[in-house]
Design a protein around this motif. Sequence first.
Motif, PDB file in Angstrom:
ATOM      1  N   UNK A  10      34.026  44.089  44.024  1.00 19.07           N
ATOM      2  CA  UNK A  10      33.868  43.513  45.204  1.00 19.07           C
ATOM      3  C   UNK A  10      34.668  44.222  46.233  1.00 19.07           C
ATOM      4  N   UNK A  11      34.460  44.447  47.400  1.00 18.51           N
ATOM      5  CA  UNK A  11      35.189  44.941  48.487  1.00 18.51           C
ATOM      6  C   UNK A  11      36.245  43.893  48.875  1.00 18.51           C
ATOM      7  N   UNK A  12      35.862  42.781  48.953  1.00 16.91           N
ATOM      8  CA  UNK A  12      36.922  41.702  49.338  1.00 16.91           C
ATOM      9  C   UNK A  12      37.762  41.735  48.224  1.00 16.91           C
ATOM     10  N   UNK A  13      37.505  41.607  46.956  1.00 18.37           N
ATOM     11  CA  UNK A  13      38.308  41.521  45.935  1.00 18.37           C
ATOM     12  C   UNK A  13      39.332  42.420  46.002  1.00 18.37           C
ATOM     13  N   UNK A  14      39.079  43.739  46.280  1.00 14.67           N
ATOM     14  CA  UNK A  14      40.262  44.860  46.174  1.00 14.67           C
ATOM     15  C   UNK A  14      40.845  44.829  47.326  1.00 14.67           C
ATOM     16  N   UNK A  15      40.392  44.196  48.631  1.00 18.34           N
ATOM     17  CA  UNK A  15      41.567  44.174  49.734  1.00 18.34           C
ATOM     18  C   UNK A  15      42.310  42.827  49.320  1.00 18.34           C
ATOM     19  N   UNK A  16      41.844  42.015  48.834  1.00 16.26           N
ATOM     20  CA  UNK A  16      42.925  40.705  48.274  1.00 16.26           C
ATOM     21  C   UNK A  16      43.746  41.282  47.355  1.00 16.26           C
ATOM     22  N   UNK A  17      43.354  41.824  46.286  1.00 16.32           N
ATOM     23  CA  UNK A  17      44.206  42.480  45.348  1.00 16.32           C
ATOM     24  C   UNK A  17      45.229  43.246  46.063  1.00 16.32           C
ATOM     25  N   UNK A  18      44.929  44.135  46.913  1.00 16.22           N
ATOM     26  CA  UNK A  18      46.157  45.014  47.661  1.00 16.22           C
ATOM     27  C   UNK A  18      47.164  44.114  48.243  1.00 16.22           C
TER      28      UNK A  18
END
Length: 622
Positions: free
Chosen positions: A197-205
Amino acid sequence: MSPEEVRSRGWKELDIILVTGDAYVDHSSFGTAIIGRVLEDAGFRVGIIAQPRWDSPEDFRKLGKPRLFFSVSAGNTDSMVSNLTPGLKPREKDAYSPGGKTGLRPNRATIIYSNRIKEAFPEVPIVLGGIEASLRRFVHYDYLSDKVRQSILADAPADLVVYGMGELQIVEIARRLQAGESIRDVKDIPGTVWKMEVKAWKELKERGKKTEKEQKEQDVPEQKYGKTTAETAEFLGEYVEIPSFSDVSQDRVAFAEAFRKYFMEQNPVTGKGVVQPHPKTVIVQNRPMRLLTDAEMDHVYELPFTGEAHPSYTESIPALEMVKFSLTTHRGCFGGCAFCAITQHQGRTIASRSIDSVLREAKKLTEKPDFKGIINGVGGPSANMYGMECKTWEKKGACLDKSCLYPRICPALDTSHKKLLELLRRLRELPGVKQVFTGYGVRYDLALEDEEYLEELCAHHISGQLRIAPEHFSKRVTNAMCKPGREVYEKFAEKFTTLNRKCGKRQYVVNYLMSGHPGCTLEDMIEMAEYVRDHGGYTEQVQDFTPTPMTVSTCMYYTGLDPFTGKKIYVARNKKEKVMQRALMHYRSPANYELVYEALEKAGRLDLVGNAHKCLIRRKKG
């Protein structure tokens, strides 16, 4: 392939169903057959739906609901290549269909098949594989639409892509789903691509940016993604983020940068994972899967293939007729030709079968009732890389900063044909074998390194013609292709003639040539036509360059840039110029007279029109 066949095995249901755009041929040259046999060997019940109708989900229901997943492939080639010529006209024949019929697979077959499966069985996982999915796993230039398209995994309603040669990946996926794991949790298998998910990638970063002190203070699993802060940082360190779909679809420089970055990570020894954000999802490619060992290669190719088309077909499959009595000896190619996608699919290092394994398969060929004593092909992507290796491959894989063969053969590469010669000699000695031919696929710059091989090739393994691929005779174009120049070709042609004379044979070289490649101008094509005029070798074996996903040449075609140097490169995109380039190679054909004249006029070379010996075409009277 039918409910009756399922019941005849005593099965109530299938574990896995493979869907393919090709007719089903149980031969090891066909990807679906290999994957089916490998899964069967691992204990799974496998069905195959070949060339289904795609206007409704009905054909996708005929074998019922698989217990584990569907696996979808367009077939042995990209569906665009199967269906369309380089000029984007419908092909007159499909070699992978019964009787060569066309129209039995759609364009973008992988996506369309996946949509129909999702309609039929919304809850069943879908795994994509085969060359179409493998080479469209990132954002790519699509020649059919003349646009930049998303990763195939962003366009298809599928869960995973298996890229490269997929035996190890597909069995691991099957075993994990068999053990009860959800397809959503299968995210760590090398050689696969998944969606985040786009949100998940942003939060991981964001979590990855925390300081070391913050990591220690918050080193507890994050509830949603199950990773501690330290584990997040480690995860991010194992992946390279490349320019997003939004960036590369609007900026050709960004497209070239993205290509260069993911190209550099396709090494199974040193490669990292690759992440490419898309508007509605994030595409995550895990590091490449390791190559099969020699023993694993032997095992795969000695599975109980029948070597025949499925008995339900009443017409022959042309592609089978070409390979039925051939032998695959190895995978991979270190040639590094810019227009070829083998590097991105099979890899640059060579995985070879043992001699004994190849001989056992050859012996089975001799036992077939229609075998007439001729083995008509021995090799892989190339004919003469069997058994070759480099001392660096085991520790670091193929070099990232240089090519094995261009601009010259690397001294670290072992170019001995000793193992191949032993194999060929032992094949010739098999009872029932009259001839073993290698009429195509010989890398001639490599063959020059081993005169013993070349002499034996001429004496025993050519049936009148040897087909080789110099592709062009202009240095500027062969440099763009990462191919040896014409001086290497001339050296080979001279040696070939000498050795044939020595063994008392009259055999000829047939050249495969290419027009329209990035870097190629009308002047370059005129130079090639003049070379052919002066040295012979006029041939009908000319193909116009077709941009296919994930090749260096396609990146150059779309961007006008060399992705590794950033330098601009000329590209003939105008349809008329592409037609003129091709016509120059068939300058003797009366049908091409007007095109050749126009090309010569445009290039300022009307000195080549007239009755003199040097002229390509005659001047029309009046």
